[in-house]
Scaffold this motif. Structure first.
Motif, PDB file in Angstrom:
ATOM      1  N   VAL A   1     -52.673  42.546  44.848  1.00 18.11           N
ATOM      2  CA  VAL A   1     -53.488  43.184  43.815  1.00 18.11           C
ATOM      3  C   VAL A   1     -53.682  44.660  44.168  1.00 18.11           C
ATOM      4  O   VAL A   1     -53.371  45.548  43.379  1.00 18.11           O
ATOM      5  CB  VAL A   1     -54.854  42.498  43.663  1.00 18.11           C
ATOM      6  N   ALA A   2     -54.198  44.907  45.368  1.00 21.04           N
ATOM      7  CA  ALA A   2     -54.442  46.280  45.806  1.00 21.04           C
ATOM      8  C   ALA A   2     -54.608  46.300  47.314  1.00 21.04           C
ATOM      9  O   ALA A   2     -55.100  45.329  47.896  1.00 21.04           O
ATOM     10  CB  ALA A   2     -55.690  46.850  45.141  1.00 21.04           C
ATOM     11  N   THR A   3     -54.193  47.401  47.925  1.00 22.78           N
ATOM     12  CA  THR A   3     -54.387  47.567  49.360  1.00 22.78           C
ATOM     13  C   THR A   3     -54.928  48.959  49.655  1.00 22.78           C
ATOM     14  O   THR A   3     -54.725  49.901  48.873  1.00 22.78           O
ATOM     15  CB  THR A   3     -53.086  47.380  50.152  1.00 22.78           C
ATOM     16  N   THR A   4     -55.612  49.065  50.776  1.00 22.39           N
ATOM     17  CA  THR A   4     -56.133  50.351  51.215  1.00 22.39           C
ATOM     18  C   THR A   4     -55.951  50.471  52.724  1.00 22.39           C
ATOM     19  O   THR A   4     -56.392  49.603  53.475  1.00 22.39           O
ATOM     20  CB  THR A   4     -57.607  50.518  50.812  1.00 22.39           C
ATOM     21  N   PRO A   5     -55.289  51.520  53.176  1.00 24.02           N
ATOM     22  CA  PRO A   5     -55.123  51.708  54.606  1.00 24.02           C
ATOM     23  C   PRO A   5     -56.421  52.232  55.227  1.00 24.02           C
ATOM     24  O   PRO A   5     -57.375  52.536  54.507  1.00 24.02           O
ATOM     25  CB  PRO A   5     -54.018  52.759  54.694  1.00 24.02           C
ATOM     26  N   SER A   6     -56.460  52.337  56.551  1.00 19.39           N
ATOM     27  CA  SER A   6     -57.662  52.857  57.192  1.00 19.39           C
ATOM     28  C   SER A   6     -57.908  54.308  56.762  1.00 19.39           C
ATOM     29  O   SER A   6     -59.056  54.758  56.693  1.00 19.39           O
ATOM     30  CB  SER A   6     -57.538  52.763  58.714  1.00 19.39           C
ATOM     31  N   SER A   7     -56.843  55.018  56.475  1.00 21.12           N
ATOM     32  CA  SER A   7     -56.964  56.330  55.842  1.00 21.12           C
ATOM     33  C   SER A   7     -55.689  56.552  55.058  1.00 21.12           C
ATOM     34  O   SER A   7     -54.617  56.153  55.482  1.00 21.12           O
ATOM     35  CB  SER A   7     -57.142  57.437  56.893  1.00 21.12           C
ATOM     36  N   GLY A   8     -55.805  57.175  53.900  1.00 22.87           N
ATOM     37  CA  GLY A   8     -54.610  57.399  53.093  1.00 22.87           C
ATOM     38  C   GLY A   8     -54.735  56.850  51.704  1.00 22.87           C
ATOM     39  O   GLY A   8     -55.826  56.599  51.202  1.00 22.87           O
ATOM     40  N   THR A   9     -53.597  56.648  51.088  1.00 24.62           N
ATOM     41  CA  THR A   9     -53.535  56.336  49.655  1.00 24.62           C
ATOM     42  C   THR A   9     -53.602  54.835  49.406  1.00 24.62           C
ATOM     43  O   THR A   9     -52.942  54.051  50.073  1.00 24.62           O
ATOM     44  CB  THR A   9     -52.220  56.879  49.067  1.00 24.62           C
TER      45      THR A   9
END
Length: 121
Positions: A48-56
């Motif tokens: 569905v969606a992912t988020t890195p520790s920092s970034g896009t």
């Protein structure tokens, strides 16, 4: 030991909104990418969606413009705000995180138990 606990699922009418939460706990050194996946009956689990520790952040095309993933690193938590929900969004939603445990050198993938989202037409 590491645990991911989700909350916030439920039944909503088409066009409505829900907010899912997921918090990681346990012997955590660092959390890298976190994300949400879903699995509808008879279908494979999909991103569905992912988020890195920092970034896009990254979204599936089917949810772009409707869902927003956010992250609170201080709380080891992620959230999924789902707007303009459609019946085809009905699924069990799973939280995922790549976590390096204290005393370990490599990340492992962890999953929550899942939370049901049902969108009625």
């Amino acid at each position: 030991q590491v645990q991911l606990v989700e909350s916030g699922g439920g039944l909503v009418q088409a066009g409505g909104s829900l907010r899912l939460s997921c918090a990681a706990s346990g012997s955590i050194f660092r959390i890298n990418t976190m994300g949400w996946y879903r699995q509808a009956p008879g279908k494979q689990r999909e991103l569905v969606a992912t988020t890195p520790s920092s970034g896009t952040t990254n979204y599936a095309d089917s949810v772009k413009g409707r869902f927003t993933i956010s992250r609170d690193n201080a709380k080891n938590a992620i959230y999924l705000l789902m707007n303009s929900l459609k019946p085809e969004d009905t699924a069990v939603y799973y939280c995922n995180a790549f976590i390096i445990r204290r005393g370990w050198f490599s990340e492992q993938s962890y999953w929550g138990q899942g939370t049901q989202v049902t969108v009625s037409s």
